[in-house]
Design a protein around this motif. Structure first.
Motif, mmCIF file in Angstrom:
data_model
loop_
_atom_site.group_PDB
_atom_site.id
_atom_site.type_symbol
_atom_site.label_atom_id
_atom_site.label_comp_id
_atom_site.label_asym_id
_atom_site.label_seq_id
_atom_site.Cartn_x
_atom_site.Cartn_y
_atom_site.Cartn_z
ATOM 1 N N LEU A 131 0.832 -1.206 0.000
ATOM 2 C CA LEU A 131 0.000 0.000 0.000
ATOM 3 C C LEU A 131 0.868 1.257 0.000
ATOM 4 O O LEU A 131 0.560 2.238 -0.677
ATOM 5 N N ALA A 132 1.968 1.211 0.762
ATOM 6 C CA ALA A 132 2.869 2.363 0.821
ATOM 7 C C ALA A 132 3.549 2.591 -0.523
ATOM 8 O O ALA A 132 3.773 3.742 -0.930
ATOM 9 N N ILE A 133 3.872 1.521 -1.233
ATOM 10 C CA ILE A 133 4.539 1.627 -2.534
ATOM 11 C C ILE A 133 3.645 2.360 -3.537
ATOM 12 O O ILE A 133 4.126 3.141 -4.368
ATOM 13 N N GLU A 134 2.339 2.116 -3.454
ATOM 14 C CA GLU A 134 1.400 2.749 -4.388
ATOM 15 C C GLU A 134 1.405 4.273 -4.266
ATOM 16 O O GLU A 134 1.104 4.983 -5.222
ATOM 17 N N GLU A 135 1.739 4.776 -3.071
ATOM 18 C CA GLU A 135 1.725 6.222 -2.847
ATOM 19 C C GLU A 135 3.114 6.849 -2.939
ATOM 20 O O GLU A 135 3.251 8.067 -2.907
ATOM 21 N N ALA A 136 4.159 6.013 -3.024
ATOM 22 C CA ALA A 136 5.531 6.517 -3.064
ATOM 23 C C ALA A 136 5.996 6.697 -4.508
ATOM 24 O O ALA A 136 5.429 6.134 -5.445
ATOM 25 N N ILE A 137 7.057 7.478 -4.674
ATOM 26 C CA ILE A 137 7.631 7.690 -6.003
ATOM 27 C C ILE A 137 9.160 7.651 -5.896
ATOM 28 O O ILE A 137 9.734 7.824 -4.822
ATOM 29 N N GLU B 31 12.162 6.346 -2.972
ATOM 30 C CA GLU B 31 11.386 5.816 -1.848
ATOM 31 C C GLU B 31 10.612 4.570 -2.269
ATOM 32 O O GLU B 31 10.573 3.572 -1.541
ATOM 33 N N ALA B 32 10.004 4.607 -3.453
ATOM 34 C CA ALA B 32 9.254 3.460 -3.951
ATOM 35 C C ALA B 32 10.171 2.259 -4.168
ATOM 36 O O ALA B 32 9.813 1.122 -3.842
ATOM 37 N N GLU B 33 11.361 2.511 -4.708
ATOM 38 C CA GLU B 33 12.325 1.426 -4.932
ATOM 39 C C GLU B 33 12.769 0.804 -3.604
ATOM 40 O O GLU B 33 12.895 -0.414 -3.483
ATOM 41 N N GLU B 34 13.000 1.655 -2.608
ATOM 42 C CA GLU B 34 13.424 1.172 -1.294
ATOM 43 C C GLU B 34 12.337 0.311 -0.653
ATOM 44 O O GLU B 34 12.622 -0.752 -0.095
ATOM 45 N N LEU B 35 11.105 0.773 -0.744
ATOM 46 C CA LEU B 35 9.988 0.018 -0.177
ATOM 47 C C LEU B 35 9.789 -1.306 -0.903
ATOM 48 O O LEU B 35 9.478 -2.326 -0.289
ATOM 49 N N THR B 36 9.966 -1.286 -2.227
ATOM 50 C CA THR B 36 9.826 -2.507 -3.017
ATOM 51 C C THR B 36 10.872 -3.537 -2.627
ATOM 52 O O THR B 36 10.574 -4.735 -2.494
#
Length: 352
Positions: free
Chosen positions: A117-123, A126-131
């Motif tokens: 869910l957090a990845i969907e809102e990140a760019i 940050e999105a890569e780190e969460l993934t």
């Protein structure tokens, strides 16, 4: 303040309070941490110390689940995973080890969904780190789950309780492999692992059992993720046909022959809610819009005819999916809707 002489019964009571209380409050977490810390520093029996360790794990998990703040929830889930992992490593011979191991797997799965869910809102970065973090969490959990499955298969204890734990872990493993594969460029290996584990689960649990139907539904979702629409619809169909057949007379015969109570029928209804969205989607994507609409009306008619309630988690999303399919079809719904006898037609002329 709790005295250091707290008996095990009191500690269990404390644990139940932690799990049930509204824990979306950092002040409560700090207070609970303080109480537990004082107990840890005191001289308490080994059994109580083990119970205390598991209390801390469950506290963080319960607090995370009830938290409405995404960052706080993820932080608490990480703390829970760390606490469960430490407990498992430090208490290899504890009677509470199976409970802690299952908590570790379940919490890892929850954390992975929260990160998604957090990845969907990140760019960007940050999105890569969460993934990357989500992938690591799932990989570690799958590895741990595989070890637990092997241990249960080889255990001398083959009671019904042990078997249920095995089946649940096999479903968890399949679900996590499915989740890993969905975010990979080529997820074929993990998709196949999910399917293989589900097939084994069906064999072990038996055809028509609740665990079998849950496995079939996950297999349908896996094939749908691979865009193998015919295979996906076949497994979704299997869930619904076992639960509540589309043929009304066949359903009446099942109810009579098996002596199904209202509670039995309502349990089966949950599986219709579970599998219907996947079936409608698979049929629509394979160009079988008429069959997709028939599936939508099976959901609608069954609910009206049997007087079932739509559940919040499964029913309302299924009903929305049915409405979308019927709207997209461009056809006409006729028949007696209030009695659960609605039917789909390609045009108003055909309906009349």
């Amino acid at each position: 303040m709790i005295a250091f002489s707290t008996p095990p019964a009191k500690l269990k009571e404390l644990r139940e309070v932690f799990v049930k209380i509204d824990t979306d409050d950092s002040g409560f977490i700090d207070l609970a941490d303080g109480i537990l810390g004082e107990l840890e520093d005191s001289k308490i029996p080994t059994a109580m110390a083990e119970e205390l360790g598991l209390v801390k794990c469950d506290l963080y998990r319960a607090a995370a689940v009830k938290s409405r703040d995404a960052d706080k929830r993820n932080d608490l889930l990480e703390r829970a995973i760390s606490a469960y992992d430490s407990f498992c490593k430090e208490n290899q011979y504890s009677a509470l080890l199976p409970q802690a191991e299952l908590g570790l797997v379940n919490t890892s799965s929850v954390f992975a969904r929260s990160l998604e869910l957090a990845i969907e809102e990140a760019i960007g970065a940050e999105a890569e780190e969460l993934t990357t973090k989500r992938s690591e969490v799932l990989m570690n959990a799958v590895s741990k789950t595989s070890d637990l499955i092997i241990n249960l298969k080889n255990s001398d204890d083959q009671s019904e309780t042990t078997k249920r734990r095995l089946y649940e872990l096999m479903l968890q493993s399949s679900q996590m492999n499915y989740d890993i594969a969905r975010t990979q460029v080529d997820g074929e290996f993990n998709f196949n692992q999910a399917l293989i584990t589900c097939e084994e689960l069906v064999f072990k649990a038996g055809e028509g059992t609740p665990h079998c139907l849950r496995a079939y539904n996950l297999m349908g979702r896996t094939y749908a993720a691979k865009q193998s629409w015919d295979d996906a619809s076949a497994f979704f169909h299997a869930v619904i046909d076992v639960a509540i057949p589309t043929d009304v007379q066949e359903w009446k015969d099942v109810v009579k022959d098996m002596g199904l109570s209202q509670a039995d029928k309502e349990q089966r209804w949950l599986f219709v809610e579970l599998a219907s969205p996947g079936l409608m989607n698979a049929l629509a994507n394979s160009g079988q819009m008429k069959e997709a609409c028939q599936s939508a009306l099976h959901l609608y008619n069954t609910q009206k005819r049997e007087g079932f309630e739509f559940s919040r988690e499964l029913g309302y999303p299924a009903l929305l999916a049915a409405a979308k399919v019927l709207l997209d079809s461009g056809g006409v719904v006729g028949g007696n809707r209030s009695k659960g006898e609605a039917s789909w037609h390609e045009s108003a002329e055909a309906a009349s």
